[in-house]
Design an enzyme around this catalytic site. Structure first.
Site, short mmCIF file in Angstrom:
data_model
loop_
_atom_site.label_atom_id
_atom_site.label_comp_id
_atom_site.label_asym_id
_atom_site.label_seq_id
_atom_site.Cartn_x
_atom_site.Cartn_y
_atom_site.Cartn_z
N ASN A 208 19.40 -61.06 44.10
CA ASN A 208 19.49 -61.69 42.78
C ASN A 208 20.69 -62.64 42.75
O ASN A 208 21.42 -62.78 43.73
CB ASN A 208 19.58 -60.64 41.68
CG ASN A 208 20.78 -59.73 41.87
OD1 ASN A 208 21.92 -60.17 41.86
ND2 ASN A 208 20.53 -58.45 42.10
N LYS A 336 20.79 -48.39 26.57
CA LYS A 336 21.26 -48.05 27.92
C LYS A 336 22.49 -47.16 27.88
O LYS A 336 22.65 -46.26 28.70
CB LYS A 336 21.59 -49.33 28.71
CG LYS A 336 20.39 -49.88 29.43
CD LYS A 336 20.67 -51.18 30.15
CE LYS A 336 19.36 -51.93 30.30
NZ LYS A 336 19.51 -53.29 30.73
N LYS A 340 22.01 -43.64 29.68
CA LYS A 340 22.71 -43.41 30.96
C LYS A 340 24.00 -42.61 30.77
O LYS A 340 24.78 -42.47 31.70
CB LYS A 340 22.99 -44.76 31.63
CG LYS A 340 21.71 -45.54 31.98
CD LYS A 340 21.96 -46.68 32.96
CE LYS A 340 20.70 -47.49 33.22
NZ LYS A 340 20.82 -48.42 34.33
N1 CTP Z 1 22.37 -50.09 37.83
C1 CTP Z 1 22.57 -49.12 38.80
N2 CTP Z 1 21.58 -48.83 39.67
C2 CTP Z 1 20.39 -49.45 39.62
C3 CTP Z 1 20.17 -50.44 38.64
C4 CTP Z 1 21.18 -50.74 37.75
O1 CTP Z 1 23.66 -48.55 38.85
N3 CTP Z 1 19.46 -49.14 40.51
C5 CTP Z 1 23.45 -50.36 36.88
C6 CTP Z 1 24.07 -51.74 36.98
O2 CTP Z 1 25.18 -51.73 37.85
C7 CTP Z 1 24.51 -52.00 35.54
C8 CTP Z 1 23.55 -51.22 34.72
O3 CTP Z 1 22.92 -50.28 35.58
O4 CTP Z 1 25.82 -51.48 35.30
C9 CTP Z 1 22.50 -52.00 33.98
O5 CTP Z 1 21.65 -52.62 34.84
P1 CTP Z 1 20.30 -53.33 34.33
O6 CTP Z 1 19.52 -53.69 35.54
O7 CTP Z 1 20.59 -54.37 33.35
O8 CTP Z 1 19.62 -52.20 33.51
P2 CTP Z 1 18.50 -51.19 33.82
O9 CTP Z 1 19.01 -49.85 33.43
O10 CTP Z 1 18.01 -51.32 35.21
O11 CTP Z 1 17.41 -51.54 32.73
P3 CTP Z 1 16.28 -52.66 32.66
O12 CTP Z 1 15.88 -52.99 34.06
O13 CTP Z 1 15.25 -51.99 31.87
O14 CTP Z 1 16.91 -53.80 31.94
#
Ligand code: CTP
Length: 401
Positions: A208, A336, A340
């Site tokens: 990404n 979130k 979390k």
């Molecule tokens: N994160 C993580 N591990 C993953 C994905 C995300 O630790 N496999 C953490 C990122 O470091 C960030 C937070 O989760 O601090 C939010 O990530 P984001 O991708 O925006 O949120 P998601 O919980 O994955 O939700 P969604 O995809 O539904 O937006």
């Protein structure tokens, strides 16, 4: 400044005369000051002036080793708590940015682990030159602190930006910076930064747009505030150097998961600024995929949610998550935060100009678990890192009361 060991590095610009007042004021504040000069600086001000003001020997020559027990440039570098480069010419910025050590001052600068403050002074066009700008950016990314020159009449006859900041103001800036620094002393902060990479075959991967800049700025700022920092980062094109920072490089979400969990117990504060892949190819091809007629599909499987797993495992750690949103940022962020089990979340609306991935600026909302919202306006990632850490410290102090 009292009892601090300060090295003042003086380079060859007309503003070298202002370094005399700087050394005098630092000494009056009770600091121990050692001056290191370049030979060009000694064309403007005699070393004897600095020797009298600092009541310490002045260093100009790498090979002038007075004490056989010590290597002078390493000894001075190790002795320093703070290094102030004032005035800093374009030349010394170029040397430091490129790792050149060809005299006493440049070798001290390469060898020191101290906090470095740089106060540039030069002609307005030199200051604006892309090479000088690029060198300053590199140094800032590596953790040097810049005290910007003021605008005004310059000795070369031009009026513009390039005048060495006044000694009082240099000292004030450093004092403010050093005072803020102490509020994470004794804490261990685990920070993740950058993207992850999920391989398809030996040469291709999914990733990404995350640059890692926000996480690196947080790591640097936490280290400057006295914290021990464990920085776990995905593939980024950034460098960082600070004695309090331990950097661990990983590639995939799984490697990041392992690295974070291995160090989690040591942490008092965890900040998950990394943009971790949510999915990865189910099968990684051992050979490079050859093109075939027609479409090609990759089956993806979920990666582990690192943040969620930390929320489940946490004892008394303060955990900050990041959320990049394109719609309903407040609602999604709060969701979130709860889901979390976080202590705070930094929500970015990545559709807004200047916010989110890759740039040097950001705009975000910090929400803590009491659902207090702090709207952080568009600012540099450096400033935002300061703001976020101040809010974390505020919450920790309130919780301790
Ligand atoms: N994160 C993580 N591990 C993953 C994905 C995300 O630790 N496999 C953490 C990122 O470091 C960030 C937070 O989760 O601090 C939010 O990530 P984001 O991708 O925006 O949120 P998601 O919980 O994955 O939700 P969604 O995809 O539904 O937006």
């Amino acid at each position: 400044m009292h009892d601090k060991h300060i090295v003042v590095g003086v380079t060859g610009g007309i503003a070298a005369y202002k370094a005399c007042a700087l050394v005098s004021k630092l000494t009056q504040k009770g600091a121990q000051v050692k001056v290191v000069m370049t030979s060009h600086a000694a064309e403007f001000v005699k070393p004897l002036t600095f020797q009298a003001l600092s009541r310490q020997p002045v260093y100009t020559d790498t090979f002038d080793e007075k004490d056989p027990e010590k290597i002078a440039h390493i000894d001075v570098a190790d002795w320093a708590d703070i290094v102030i480069l004032a005035p800093a010419t374009a030349n010394i910025l170029g040397k430091l940015a490129n790792g050149i050590g060809d005299d006493m001052l440049s070798t001290v600068l390469l060898a020191t682990q101290a906090d470095v403050y740089i106060a540039p002074a030069m002609n307005v066009h030199m200051y604006a030159h892309p090479a000088v700008m690029a060198n300053m950016k590199t140094l800032e990314e590596r953790g040097c602190n810049f005290i910007e020159p003021g605008a005004g009449y310059l000795a070369c006859g031009y009026v513009g930006k390039g005048r060495l900041e006044e000694p009082e103001s240099i000292i004030e800036t450093i004092e403010r910076h050093q005072a803020a620094e102490q509020n994470l002393y004794g804490k261990t902060v685990l920070i993740t930064a950058g993207p992850t990479r999920e391989a398809v075959d030996p040469v291709r991967f999914f990733s990404n747009r995350s640059s890692g800049k926000m996480g690196f700025r947080l790591a640097e700022t936490a280290a400057q505030r006295g914290a021990k920092v464990i920085l776990i980062c995905g593939p980024v094109a950034l460098s960082i150097q600070h004695k309090n920072i331990e950097r661990i490089d990983v590639t995939t979400a799984e490697e990041m998961y392992e690295a974070v969990h291995k160090r989690f117990e040591e942490a008092d504060i965890v900040i998950k600024a990394a943009a971790v892949a949510d999915y990865r190819p189910k099968n990684i091809l051992e050979q490079k995929l050859k093109k075939q007629p027609g479409d090609f599909q990759v089956e993806m499987e979920r990666t582990k949610d690192i943040l969620m797993s930390l929320g489940e495992r946490k004892q008394d750690q303060y955990i900050v998550g990041f959320a990049a949103e394109t719609n309903d940022p407040l609602e999604n962020g709060k969701d979130k935060l709860k889901r979390k089990n976080l202590d705070a979340i930094v929500v970015n609306d990545v559709t807004e100009t200047g916010a989110g991935f890759q740039g040097d600026t950001n705009k975000a909302i910090f929400i803590n678990k009491l659902l207090q919202e702090e709207h952080m306006p568009l600012t540099s990632k450096q400033e935002m890192a300061n703001h976020i850490l101040s809010l974390v410290v505020r919450d920790l102090e309130e919780a301790a009361m």
